[in-house]
Design an enzyme around this catalytic site. Structure first.
Site, mmCIF file in Angstrom:
data_model
loop_
_atom_site.group_PDB
_atom_site.id
_atom_site.type_symbol
_atom_site.label_atom_id
_atom_site.label_comp_id
_atom_site.label_asym_id
_atom_site.label_seq_id
_atom_site.Cartn_x
_atom_site.Cartn_y
_atom_site.Cartn_z
ATOM 1 N N GLY A 71 0.790 -1.368 0.138
ATOM 2 C CA GLY A 71 -0.051 0.149 0.013
ATOM 3 C C GLY A 71 0.899 1.248 -0.161
ATOM 4 O O GLY A 71 0.500 2.245 -0.561
ATOM 5 N N GLN A 181 -7.681 -0.536 3.899
ATOM 6 C CA GLN A 181 -8.316 -1.135 4.998
ATOM 7 C C GLN A 181 -9.818 -1.589 4.628
ATOM 8 O O GLN A 181 -10.338 -2.435 5.187
ATOM 9 C CB GLN A 181 -8.587 0.062 6.085
ATOM 10 N N SER A 201 -3.540 -3.477 -0.580
ATOM 11 C CA SER A 201 -2.500 -4.154 0.022
ATOM 12 C C SER A 201 -2.954 -5.726 0.189
ATOM 13 O O SER A 201 -4.032 -5.988 0.904
ATOM 14 C CB SER A 201 -2.032 -3.246 1.218
ATOM 15 N N CYS A 327 2.531 1.390 11.818
ATOM 16 C CA CYS A 327 3.530 2.344 11.402
ATOM 17 C C CYS A 327 3.969 3.263 12.582
ATOM 18 O O CYS A 327 5.031 3.231 12.995
ATOM 19 C CB CYS A 327 3.481 2.850 10.395
HETATM 20 C C1 LIG Z 1 -5.050 2.950 5.258
HETATM 21 C C2 LIG Z 1 -3.506 2.282 4.987
HETATM 22 N N1 LIG Z 1 -2.783 2.949 3.936
HETATM 23 C C3 LIG Z 1 -1.738 2.643 3.700
HETATM 24 C C4 LIG Z 1 -0.969 1.410 4.325
HETATM 25 C C5 LIG Z 1 0.262 0.790 4.035
HETATM 26 O O1 LIG Z 1 0.286 -0.433 3.482
HETATM 27 P P1 LIG Z 1 1.551 -1.424 3.390
HETATM 28 O O2 LIG Z 1 1.525 -1.886 4.945
HETATM 29 O O3 LIG Z 1 0.940 -2.673 2.418
HETATM 30 O O4 LIG Z 1 2.562 -0.666 2.904
HETATM 31 C C6 LIG Z 1 -1.647 0.894 5.342
HETATM 32 C C7 LIG Z 1 -0.968 0.004 6.412
HETATM 33 O O5 LIG Z 1 -1.314 0.007 7.667
HETATM 34 C C8 LIG Z 1 -2.681 1.307 5.897
HETATM 35 O O6 LIG Z 1 -3.607 1.070 7.083
#
Ligand SMILES: Cc1ncc(COP(=O)(O)O)c(C=O)c1O
Length: 385
Positions: A71, A181, A201, A327
């Protein structure tokens, strides 16, 4: 004692069928999809087949599925790619205050490149106001990026109304949606919602980590952000992660099947969780109205206790929940999302995030509430001393 895993918004356990398909793919699909021989063509066909399944799932007939490392990369590709491709038409961009860091940090980067960004606020339900959005759109606006479901509080933006509002003002504004999500959990039609770019993702839907995709409408131009051998129509150079793509395809297939077999599963789990919490834990508060949020994400707070302390106490009982997003969770920053919905620091620190999946059972929820009740009782005794 078994694990009760309720941190599925951070990542979800991989379906056994996905593991099996990845393992088979690693053994047999070793041809480079760009090679001209039979093994290469076989690999390339698998990529096309996965793209086709995703397109069918999204209900799109044309356009492109660009596979990425997840993502984060898809969000970067969409936002930087669209901004650079359209910079001659304008340099104004719009997003919201509650986006994932992979969106917010990307907009900050673009601000450093002399783009101007409007960050829309949200109300106490975590929703953007359509009128504020319409007011923010200017003659030089080239891109709007708004997430579908928020990863911390589960608020669901009215994407269809947002798409209609943007395109009614100016059809040329590119509309990007971070659907990480919601993909596989809530239906979202890029065509009906006038979405030009959509991010998803693999690891949020029981697929492997390190794979995701960006859907791009056929007539949308993107400047690539990764350069090299010109794979995926020059939009994302680099030998494709074939086993990851095959695993993602299997995860999508499984999710589609589970949604068909048990369309209300996530809603039923949420109802059970809310009923049990209200019955057993009268002191619990919900930072955002849980009846309005996505079926799989519930934010709960216990005033006077720290979410992080609850998280670790639950961990001792093999129960896993989250606090803020995965994160930022370990960076000890206060949640920008809970701040944006109007919570003060104490309330922000009191919140935990419970997130379910297609692999969560009703027993998991019942046992979780029993354990949570004991943990909260114990911690409250400590905090009163
Ligand atoms: C809303 C949202 N966007 C983007 C991401 C990032 O995705 P990825 O972990 O595959 O890089 C996340 C991951 O927690 C997310 O919750």
């Amino acid at each position: 004692m078994r694990n009760i895993y309720l941190d599925n918004a951070a990542t979800s356990p991989v379906f056994p069928e996905v593991i099996d398909s990845i393992s088979k793919s690693l053994q047999s699909d070793y041809g480079n999809p760009s090679s001209l021989h039979r093994l290469g063509i076989q690999s390339e066909k698998k990529i096309r087949r996965a793209g086709q399944l995703i397109s069918n799932t999204l209900g799109i007939e044309s356009g492109q599925i660009i596979f990425t490392s997840g993502g984060t990369e898809a969000n970067n590709m969409a936002i930087i790619g669209a901004a650079l491709a359209r910079q001659r038409q304008g340099r104004h961009l719009i997003t919201t205050l509650i986006e994932h860091p992979s969106v917010l940090r990307t907009f900050e980067f673009l601000e450093e490149q002399a783009f101007e960004v409007t960050y829309l606020p949200v109300d106490e339900r975590g929703l953007v106001c359509l009128d504020r959005l319409k007011e923010a759109i200017r003659k030089d606006t080239i891109l709007v990026s708004i997430m579908h479901v928020n990863n911390e509080i589960g608020s669901i933006q009215p994407i269809r109304e947002i798409g209609q509002a943007i395109k009614a003002i100016n059809r040329d504004i590119v509309f990007h949606v971070d659907a990480v999500q919601s993909f596989g959990r809530l239906d979202l039609s890029p065509r009906d919602c006038q979405i030009d770019l959509l991010t998803a993702s693999g690891h949020k839907i029981h697929g492997p980590k390190g794979i995701g995709f960006l859907y791009k409408k056929a007539d949308i131009r993107l400047r690539p952000i990764i350069f090299g051998g010109g794979q995926q129509d020059d939009l994302r150079s680099g030998t494709e992660n074939l086993s990851g793509i095959v695993g993602l395809e299997k995860a999508v297939e499984m999710i589609n099947q589970k949604k068909k077999e048990c369309p209300n599963k996530l809603y039923n789990l949420k109802d059970l969780l809310l009923t049990q919490i209200k019955k057993e834990l009268a002191q619990a508060v919900f930072p955002v109205d849980p009846t309005l949020t996505a079926p799989h994400i519930i934010s709960i707070a216990f005033p006077g206790l720290l979410g992080e302390v609850i998280l670790h106490a639950l961990e001792e009982e093999n129960v896993y929940v989250g606090t803020g997003s995965a994160c930022s969770g370990r960076r000890r920053q206060q949640s920008h999302v809970l701040k944006a919905v109007g919570l003060d620091s104490r309330a922000i620190e009191a919140a935990i995030r419970v997130s379910t999946s297609y692999m969560t059972s009703q027993e998991d929820i019942k046992d979780f509430v029993t354990i949570l009740k004991n943990v909260v009782k114990r911690l409250e005794r400590f905090s009163r001393r």
